[in-house]
Design a protein around this motif. Structure first.
Motif, PDB file in Angstrom:
ATOM      1  N   PHE A 245       1.013  -1.142   0.054  1.00  0.00           N
ATOM      2  CA  PHE A 245      -0.067   0.007  -0.067  1.00  0.00           C
ATOM      3  C   PHE A 245       0.870   1.078   0.021  1.00  0.00           C
ATOM      4  CE2 PHE A 245      -2.494  -3.419   1.719  1.00  0.00           C
ATOM      5  CZ  PHE A 245      -3.819  -2.870   1.096  1.00  0.00           C
ATOM      6  N   ASN A 312     -13.752   0.367   1.706  1.00  0.00           N
ATOM      7  CA  ASN A 312     -13.431   0.269   0.403  1.00  0.00           C
ATOM      8  C   ASN A 312     -14.460  -1.004  -0.051  1.00  0.00           C
ATOM      9  OD1 ASN A 312     -12.543  -0.230  -2.134  1.00  0.00           O
ATOM     10  ND2 ASN A 312     -10.900   0.939  -1.727  1.00  0.00           N
ATOM     11  N   HIS A 315     -13.215  -2.878  -3.489  1.00  0.00           N
ATOM     12  CA  HIS A 315     -12.122  -3.830  -3.071  1.00  0.00           C
ATOM     13  C   HIS A 315     -12.525  -4.987  -2.665  1.00  0.00           C
ATOM     14  CE1 HIS A 315      -8.328  -5.269  -1.886  1.00  0.00           C
ATOM     15  NE2 HIS A 315      -8.723  -5.534  -0.576  1.00  0.00           N
ATOM     16  N   TYR A 316     -13.778  -4.776  -1.633  1.00  0.00           N
ATOM     17  CA  TYR A 316     -14.247  -5.997  -0.810  1.00  0.00           C
ATOM     18  C   TYR A 316     -14.806  -6.782  -1.965  1.00  0.00           C
ATOM     19  CZ  TYR A 316     -16.976  -8.961   2.300  1.00  0.00           C
ATOM     20  OH  TYR A 316     -17.805  -9.894   2.584  1.00  0.00           O
ATOM     21  N   TYR A 319     -12.600  -8.788  -3.595  1.00  0.00           N
ATOM     22  CA  TYR A 319     -12.136 -10.212  -2.946  1.00  0.00           C
ATOM     23  C   TYR A 319     -13.140 -11.069  -2.677  1.00  0.00           C
ATOM     24  CZ  TYR A 319     -12.646 -12.533   1.557  1.00  0.00           C
ATOM     25  OH  TYR A 319     -12.774 -13.648   2.462  1.00  0.00           O
ATOM     26  N   ASN A 343      -6.940   0.493   7.649  1.00  0.00           N
ATOM     27  CA  ASN A 343      -7.340   1.709   7.470  1.00  0.00           C
ATOM     28  C   ASN A 343      -6.279   2.692   6.769  1.00  0.00           C
ATOM     29  OD1 ASN A 343      -9.209   3.818   7.282  1.00  0.00           O
ATOM     30  ND2 ASN A 343      -8.792   4.757   9.279  1.00  0.00           N
ATOM     31  N   SER A 344      -6.860   2.433   5.289  1.00  0.00           N
ATOM     32  CA  SER A 344      -5.796   3.369   4.366  1.00  0.00           C
ATOM     33  C   SER A 344      -6.170   4.987   4.161  1.00  0.00           C
ATOM     34  CB  SER A 344      -5.998   2.623   2.772  1.00  0.00           C
ATOM     35  OG  SER A 344      -5.444   3.548   1.674  1.00  0.00           O
ATOM     36  N   LYS A 347      -7.647   5.081   0.919  1.00  0.00           N
ATOM     37  CA  LYS A 347      -8.776   3.968   0.188  1.00  0.00           C
ATOM     38  C   LYS A 347     -10.001   3.682   1.363  1.00  0.00           C
ATOM     39  CE  LYS A 347      -5.406   2.499  -3.097  1.00  0.00           C
ATOM     40  NZ  LYS A 347      -4.550   1.134  -3.503  1.00  0.00           N
ATOM     41  N   ILE A 350      -9.784  -1.052   4.354  1.00  0.00           N
ATOM     42  CA  ILE A 350      -9.449  -2.197   3.212  1.00  0.00           C
ATOM     43  C   ILE A 350      -9.491  -3.639   3.743  1.00  0.00           C
ATOM     44  CG2 ILE A 350      -7.588  -3.223   1.732  1.00  0.00           C
ATOM     45  CD1 ILE A 350      -8.611  -0.866   0.434  1.00  0.00           C
ATOM     46  N   TRP A 351     -10.052  -4.428   3.261  1.00  0.00           N
ATOM     47  CA  TRP A 351     -10.270  -6.074   3.591  1.00  0.00           C
ATOM     48  C   TRP A 351      -8.892  -6.660   3.205  1.00  0.00           C
ATOM     49  CZ3 TRP A 351     -14.452  -8.364   6.033  1.00  0.00           C
ATOM     50  CH2 TRP A 351     -14.287  -9.628   5.972  1.00  0.00           C
TER      51      TRP A 351
END
Length: 469
Positions: A245, A312, A315-316, A319, A343-344, A347, A350-351
């Motif tokens: 990241f 996000n 993104h999830y 995934y 915790n980006s 973003k 994030i998972w």
């Protein structure tokens, strides 16, 4: 008198030199005096993680660990106190929830706390690391292996765990890595699922920990024993986030290893892996509040906007498409574990997937289906995504893209063959895995499982074709 004229300046000079000399405690310990193998590159903490050395993709590394007999006895005592059974004592299995709830709501339980760390010696790459931390790890896999009296146990390494007791190892690293996780491939006769699943996630655009194969030898106090092939797994909060990241190179955003179904916020279910001194859980609290908002169906677009401000979702969905297509049951939807939340700064939450030894299996517990119609409200992140038309349409697009571009019979066959052939000499060739130092059903099962994996890919591709009609 003339002599004093010469003596006094000399005394003053010597006193000045003594005053300028650093105090003993300010002098950096000479680590090479206690470990001549110590170099800045191999043991120091001022270097970037050397993935080429620690995580080679075309070779199998070797790791030797020495545990004194008294330490092994202490490990057994610690496990007996926390788990209730001695090594090899048999007995039942730990509890847990299944698909759609049940048990304790999907939150896994095991013992009364994590196993303790013990200071051991390790040899790698023709060098020695002293007094690094070694502890057993895991939940159901550790329970089953421990009860069965199998020495191929899952464990974790922390290079500087005992730096307070042993100042000479302060900030000790393994070629830039502070912590590493070792998976024994429990329940996986192929011994490659942990490795290939992580590779597949990253190939599909879902960040996942780097992995590599290791031959592991452990002395439990009675001589070195070959414990077979392990998969070394990069630790998420050590190096993975920093490496994958780029918007947060120092990984300052909160990293959690939750055991939550997300029905409500319970602080004890969100273990912080960094920023532990800060009692700030506002990011995950906001996410759970937005997820469970009452306007989910009455004002769906507003619900989605608020959810995406904390989590996000796109993104999830990617995934989820990967996980549901290739199948992995030991994840959120069956058990409330085996994932991280990071915790980006750009973003949102994030998972990050974790622990893949149960991936690509059709036997055992039921996994979440591609359609997800069976998922109960006790798993709101799955149920609410499946019920939202916008998110569900995007999810289906990701399923199609993953199946067409990554999870093809040709690509997966090449990947499986590569890793099977890489480790085969150390499973049933020049070195052989055998009980009580292996979890394999048999070495014949190791050979036949390769075909099982390939058949699984074909079966899942057919299931996707049916789902997308």
């Amino acid at each position: 008198m003339n002599q004093l004229r010469f003596i006094l300046p000399t005394v003053v000079f010597l006193c000045w030199v003594a005053a300028c000399k650093p105090k003993e405690e300010e002098v950096t310990p000479d680590v090479t005096a206690t470990n001549p193998d110590w170099t800045a590159e191999s043991h120091g903490n001022d270097v970037s993680p050397n993935y080429a050395v620690v995580f080679p993709q075309e070779a199998v590394n070797a790791l030797e660990i020495t545990i004194r007999k008294t330490q092994w006895d202490s490990i057994r005592t610690d496990m007996k106190a926390k788990f209730g059974r001695d090594f090899g004592a048999g007995g039942g299995s730990p509890g847990g929830g299944g698909i759609g709830g049940g048990g304790n709501g999907g939150v896994p339980t095991f013992g009364t706390g994590e196993p303790n760390y013990f200071a051991v010696t390790m040899k790698f790459n023709e060098k020695t690391w002293t007094n690094l931390g070694f502890r057993l790890k895991g939940n159901s896999s550790l329970s089953s292996i421990w009860r069965s009296g199998i020495y191929k146990l899952p464990f974790r390494l922390k290079m500087d765990e005992f730096e307070d007791q042993f100042p000479a190892i302060k900030n000790q690293r393994l070629y830039g890595f502070q912590e590493l996780s070792m998976s024994p491939g429990y329940g996986d006769n192929s011994l490659i699922r942990e490795k290939v699943a992580a590779d597949i996630f990253r190939e599909a655009g879902v960040p996942a920990a780097k992995t590599a194969f290791y031959k592991v030898y452990i002395d439990f106090g009675e001589g070195k024993k070959y414990c077979g092939i392990y998969t070394m797994v990069e630790v998420i909060d050590d190096t993975m986030v920093k490496d994958q990241f780029t918007d947060d190179p120092e990984a300052k955003g909160n990293i959690y290893k939750p055991e939550s179904t997300f029905q409500s916020f319970v602080q004890s279910q969100f273990e912080k892996k960094n920023n532990k001194e800060e009692a700030n859980y506002g990011d995950v609290q906001a996410f759970i509040t937005a997820l469970n908002a009452t306007n989910r169906t009455s004002a769906a677009s507003i619900w989605r906007d608020n959810l995406e401000k904390t989590f996000n979702v796109d993104h999830y969905l990617k995934y989820l498409a990967v996980n549901n297509t290739m199948v992995s049951w030991d994840v959120y939807g069956a058990m409330a574990h085996n994932y991280y939340l990071y915790n980006s700064p750009t973003k949102k939450l994030i998972w990050i997937p974790w622990d893949h030894n149960e991936a690509m299996k059709t036997s055992g517990r039921n996994a979440v289906s591609l359609a997800m119609t069976e998922v109960a409200k006790t798993w709101p992140l799955l149920r609410y995504v499946a019920e939202d038309a916008v998110y569900y349409a995007q999810y289906k697009q990701y399923v199609a893209a993953f199946t067409n571009n990554v999870f093809t019979a040709a690509k997966m066959g090449t990947l499986f063959d590569k890793y099977h052939n890489l480790i085969a000499p150390y499973v049933n060739g020049s070195e052989v895995e055998q009980k009580p130092y292996s979890n394999l059903t048999s070495t014949a099962a190791f050979t036949s499982e390769l075909a099982t994996l390939k058949t699984h890919v074909n079966t899942r591709n057919q299931a996707v074709a049916t789902f997308l009609k």
